[in-house]
Design an enzyme around this catalytic site. Structure first.
Site, PDB file in Angstrom:
ATOM      1  CE  LYS A 110     -37.719 -16.011  52.683  1.00 37.91           C
ATOM      2  NZ  LYS A 110     -39.023 -16.051  53.338  1.00 37.91           N
TER       3      LYS A 110
HETATM    4  C1  E4P Z   1     -38.782 -15.512  56.845  1.00 35.88           C
HETATM    5  O1  E4P Z   1     -38.390 -15.158  55.775  1.00 35.88           O
HETATM    6  C2  E4P Z   1     -39.931 -16.405  57.057  1.00 35.88           C
HETATM    7  O2  E4P Z   1     -40.958 -16.021  56.182  1.00 35.88           O
HETATM    8  C3  E4P Z   1     -40.521 -16.297  58.442  1.00 35.88           C
HETATM    9  O3  E4P Z   1     -39.831 -15.390  59.257  1.00 35.88           O
HETATM   10  C4  E4P Z   1     -40.905 -17.582  59.078  1.00 35.88           C
HETATM   11  O4  E4P Z   1     -41.502 -17.312  60.333  1.00 35.88           O
HETATM   12  P1  E4P Z   1     -42.317 -18.390  61.161  1.00 35.88           P
HETATM   13  O5  E4P Z   1     -41.336 -19.340  61.749  1.00 35.88           O
HETATM   14  O6  E4P Z   1     -43.024 -17.599  62.213  1.00 35.88           O
HETATM   15  O7  E4P Z   1     -43.230 -19.071  60.190  1.00 35.88           O
END
Ligand code: E4P
Length: 268
Positions: free
Chosen positions: A93
């Protein structure tokens, strides 16, 4: 649409994989911090290996923590070499633009890292996407997945207007109309609208990149992500569980159970 669990908690992940159809995992540094603190884990390498094995056959996104192109490339390559051999399911990522305030980096470092890691045949999930143009650039750089953060756009729109809300509160996909005007973030009227625009832009140019609707906080958002054509959606375990709930389903079960005649019950 594929359903991913947004978690780094091994117990939650094992539960999700054993009980329901889960197609992958997304983690991030905040989710890992939360899981490690809760579980008092000391050996992170072993811990991540366990997660990868549970998810064997489905992708698991591991995020870099560095933020210059060079260091992201180095970290992404190391993470991939270290963890992909475990179950051959690692995606790295990379943030679309790591140039946050005071960081020693540029707006282009994310794209440079995506391009180089892609050339090294490392699959990339490009994260922290908040505009369709960011998604377009990530796709052009070679990202296999782009992750628009739907819930955070909804939070942002509500916070800008001083609206009080709970994180799980539904925000209308078609936007919030206030005194005849639709709240928007440079033309994006909701998190789901962001997902929709990302899907449309990538589809228009036949780009080989999939859209993962991220930061989803309730079931209606998940439904809407599916309706706008997201390829994948990631959500916490509670939201996955909520996907199955409806009062009429419970009521229907009660009635069918109450109506069961002994002959029927003894059939098999
Ligand atoms: C995605 O890859 C992220 O880990 C995640 O969806 C972030 O979510 P949040 O905004 O609830 O922290």
């Amino acid at each position: 649409m594929k359903i991913f669990i947004d978690s780094a908690d091994l117990t939650e992940i094992e539960h999700a994989y054993s009980q329901v159809i889960v197609d992958g995992i997304t983690t991030n540094p905040s989710l890992l911090k939360k899981a490690l603190e809760k579980r008092r884990e000391k050996d992170l390498k072993q811990y991540l290996r366990k997660i990868l094995l549970v998810a064997k056959g489905t992708p698991v996104s591991l995020e870099v923590t560095a933020y210059t192109a060079r260091s992201m490339i180095e970290e992404g390559t190391k993470l991939y070499q270290l963890f992909n051999p475990v179950a051959k399911n690692v995606y790295i990522k990379i943030p679309i633009n790591p140039a946050f305030k005071d960081a020693d980096t540029t707006h282009f470092d994310g794209l440079a890292a995506i391009r180089e890691l892609t050339q090294r045949k490392i699959p990339i999930n490009c994260t922290l996407i908040f505009t369709p143009e960011q998604a377009l650039l990530a796709a052009k750089a070679g990202a296999k997945i782009v992750s628009p953060f739907a819930g955070r756009i909804d939070d942002y729109l509500r916070m800008q207007q001083g609206l009080k809300f709970e994180k799980s509160d539904y925000f209308p996909a078609t936007g919030w109309i206030d005194q005849g005007k639709v709240w928007n973030d440079n033309g994006v009227v909701s998190g789901i609208d962001l997902v929709r625009q990302c899907v449309q832009v990538l589809r228009q140019y036949n780009l080989n990149t999939e859209v993962l609707a991220a930061s989803l906080r309730n079931t209606r958002q998940v439904r809407e992500a599916a309706l706008v054509g997201a390829h994948m959606a990631t959500m916490p375990l509670e939201v996955i569980q909520d996907l199955l709930k409806h009062p009429l389903t419970y009521k229907g079960m009660e009635k069918f159970t109450a109506d069961l005649v002994p002959e029927y019950a003894e059939l098999v």
